[in-house]
Write a protein that holds these residues in place. Structure first.
Motif, mmCIF file in Angstrom:
data_model
loop_
_atom_site.group_PDB
_atom_site.id
_atom_site.type_symbol
_atom_site.label_atom_id
_atom_site.label_comp_id
_atom_site.label_asym_id
_atom_site.label_seq_id
_atom_site.Cartn_x
_atom_site.Cartn_y
_atom_site.Cartn_z
ATOM 1 N N ALA A 436 0.830 -1.208 0.000
ATOM 2 C CA ALA A 436 0.000 0.000 0.000
ATOM 3 C C ALA A 436 0.863 1.257 0.000
ATOM 4 O O ALA A 436 0.564 2.235 -0.707
ATOM 5 N N LEU A 437 1.943 1.249 0.759
ATOM 6 C CA LEU A 437 2.844 2.392 0.788
ATOM 7 C C LEU A 437 3.556 2.559 -0.548
ATOM 8 O O LEU A 437 3.692 3.682 -1.061
ATOM 9 N N LYS A 438 3.990 1.453 -1.139
ATOM 10 C CA LYS A 438 4.658 1.512 -2.442
ATOM 11 C C LYS A 438 3.716 2.093 -3.497
ATOM 12 O O LYS A 438 4.132 2.907 -4.336
ATOM 13 N N ARG A 439 2.465 1.714 -3.479
ATOM 14 C CA ARG A 439 1.502 2.249 -4.444
ATOM 15 C C ARG A 439 1.349 3.766 -4.305
ATOM 16 O O ARG A 439 1.103 4.463 -5.283
ATOM 17 N N ARG A 440 1.509 4.245 -3.085
ATOM 18 C CA ARG A 440 1.384 5.695 -2.878
ATOM 19 C C ARG A 440 2.606 6.449 -3.359
ATOM 20 O O ARG A 440 2.471 7.483 -4.025
ATOM 21 N N VAL A 441 3.814 5.969 -3.048
ATOM 22 C CA VAL A 441 5.005 6.775 -3.312
ATOM 23 C C VAL A 441 5.737 6.395 -4.597
ATOM 24 O O VAL A 441 6.493 7.192 -5.134
ATOM 25 N N ASP A 442 5.529 5.175 -5.103
ATOM 26 C CA ASP A 442 6.194 4.745 -6.344
ATOM 27 C C ASP A 442 5.269 3.806 -7.115
ATOM 28 O O ASP A 442 5.550 2.626 -7.295
#
Length: 463
Positions: A436-442
């Motif tokens: 989920a964090l990866k989808r937000r920042v990269d």
């Protein structure tokens, strides 16, 4: 103006391409088994260069590899089909002794950090070898001599300056973006290029009680059993690493011992020297050691002591497994496979975890698992001109497979070529949160040359 000229013109540093006479020198990394030929290497001079390089790549959909210290066994700082953002020129270290903080640029090595912090009687957990890069060690976890007292390196990461996939330079801390800080604490290089680390410091040294005890490998079962019993009640100020290998030709060891099959116990006592001498007496008086170099020494000397055992330019391959206690079965398996070692450069270090490492709440960092008693690193190494690569890699894999039944997890920084399923398993329950964090920042996975968290992953495994 061509594409490469546009990027070169935007940099204060250098843009290296295969046409450059220094290309082979620049693309070389610590592990000579890695031979990749990136089309462009941006040797950045500052954060603005990193931002320009990332923006250039993002605009063209080019994947990005970030090279910090270049010490990755898996060679994650290089790629064959994208842009390498090379931070090796960015090695400045600044200490704030009043706040007990050190600010470290993304290309620094631990040999840049420790002397500067020790000038103030301060340190944070650093790598076992001084040539290890700060960036890779920190972002993946950070095992070191001080971890039982000070926590992993990642546990001391309180702030970072990061160039994200859209080229922005952002400051990440508990106030600005606590979720991204959580991801940086163990999620590797998945979220951008870190150009500055802000690390918490602790009062350490400058003198510690440290050194190495060594016994013949034939004595390993009894030595390890005695060691196991001693560390049950070990205070946090004691850090130990057991290593089974052929005795290395380093300055601390007499020449007549070089090449002898040994089991060694490396100790670092960062508390009071007299107390340490008393606690370590049962270990030092056990059996028939062929070597005992334990003595008060500068912490910075300990950090450099084993550099010669894994120099740059050799070929390396490793696996690892986290285990619980050193049961008789674990000891027997380790000794059996260590006795089959295929190279004088190879080794099997066993890191004692616990202490401050185990007291950090599991949800505070992407690193895991916290409950392991030991991490066993099966470290294959051989000369670059050898033609028996498969034999050395086979020893590592056979050893790793034999240890698998005793495994309770895996340390991400010790992964190699295991594949996506093993990366996912290493993160365990943290995986979905990381995705989920990866989808937000990269979201486009520009930063994919790492132990990758694919933003396209789904529960069905579709991408």
């Amino acid at each position: 103006m061509g594409e490469t000229e546009k990027l070169a013109d935007a940099l204060r540093g250098d843009l290296i391409t295969p046409a450059d006479p220094h290309y082979d020198q620049v693309r070389a990394v610590w592990n000579a088994d890695i031979d990749r030929r990136p089309p462009m290497i941006a040797r950045c001079a500052d954060a603005a260069d990193v931002s320009a390089a990332v923006t250039f790549a993002a605009d063209r959909g080019l994947p990005i590899a970030v090279r910090g210290g270049g010490h990755s066994v898996a060679g994650k700082g290089l790629c064959d089909d994208g842009l390498v953002v090379d931070l090796s020129r960015m090695r400045a270290v600044t200490v704030d002794p009043e706040r007990r903080m050190v600010h470290v640029q993304g290309g620094a090595l631990w040999q840049d950090v420790d002397p500067v912090t020790q000038a103030h009687g301060l340190a944070t957990t650093g790598g076992i070898h001084s040539e290890t890069g700060v960036g890779g060690l920190t972002l993946g976890g950070g095992i070191g001599h001080l971890m039982r007292r000070c926590g992993l390196t990642v546990d001391n990461l309180v702030e970072a300056e990061l160039v994200t996939a859209d080229g922005r330079l952002v400051t990440v801390n508990a106030s600005t973006d606590p979720e991204l800080l959580w991801g940086l604490r163990g999620g590797g290089g998945n979220f951008g290029a870190v150009v500055r680390f802000g690390l918490r410091l602790h009062e350490v040294g400058p003198t510690v009680l440290a050194g190495m005890l060594a016994y013949p490998l034939d004595d390993a079962p009894s030595v390890l059993a005695n060691y196991r019993d001693l560390i049950v009640d070990a205070p946090d100020v004691l850090g130990t690493i057991v290593n089974l290998r052929l005795c290395p030709p380093i300055a601390a060891v007499s020449a007549h011992l070089h090449g002898l099959p040994i089991v060694a116990v490396v100790v670092c006592w960062s508390g009071g020297i007299a107390q340490g001498q008393s606690f370590l007496r049962p270990l030092r008086e056990f059996g028939r050691p062929v070597l005992d170099t334990v003595a008060p020494m500068p912490y910075v000397d300990l950090q450099r002591m084993f550099d010669a055992t894994s120099p740059p330019g050799k070929r390396y391959y490793w696996r690892s497994v986290d285990t619980g206690p050193l049961t008789d079965e674990v000891i027997a398996t380790v000794v059996t496979h260590a006795s089959r070692i295929t190279s004088p450069l190879s080794s099997s270090p066993i890191y004692h975890m616990g202490g401050a490492v185990g007291r950090v709440p599991a949800e505070d960092a992407a690193f895991g698992p916290r409950g392991a008693g030991h991490d066993i690193n099966i470290f294959g190494a051989w000369e670059p001109d050898r033609t028996d690569r498969d034999r050395h890699i086979g020893w590592v894999r056979d050893f790793s497979e034999a240890m698998a039944p005793y495994g309770v997890g895996q340390y991400v920084n010790f992964l190699n070529d295991e594949g996506a399923d093993d990366v996912r398993a290493a993160y365990g329950w943290r995986w979905r949160r990381l995705v989920a964090l990866k989808r937000r920042v990269d979201p486009h996975n520009l930063f994919r040359y790492n132990f990758n968290i694919d933003p396209g992953w789904t529960d069905e495994g579709d991408t």
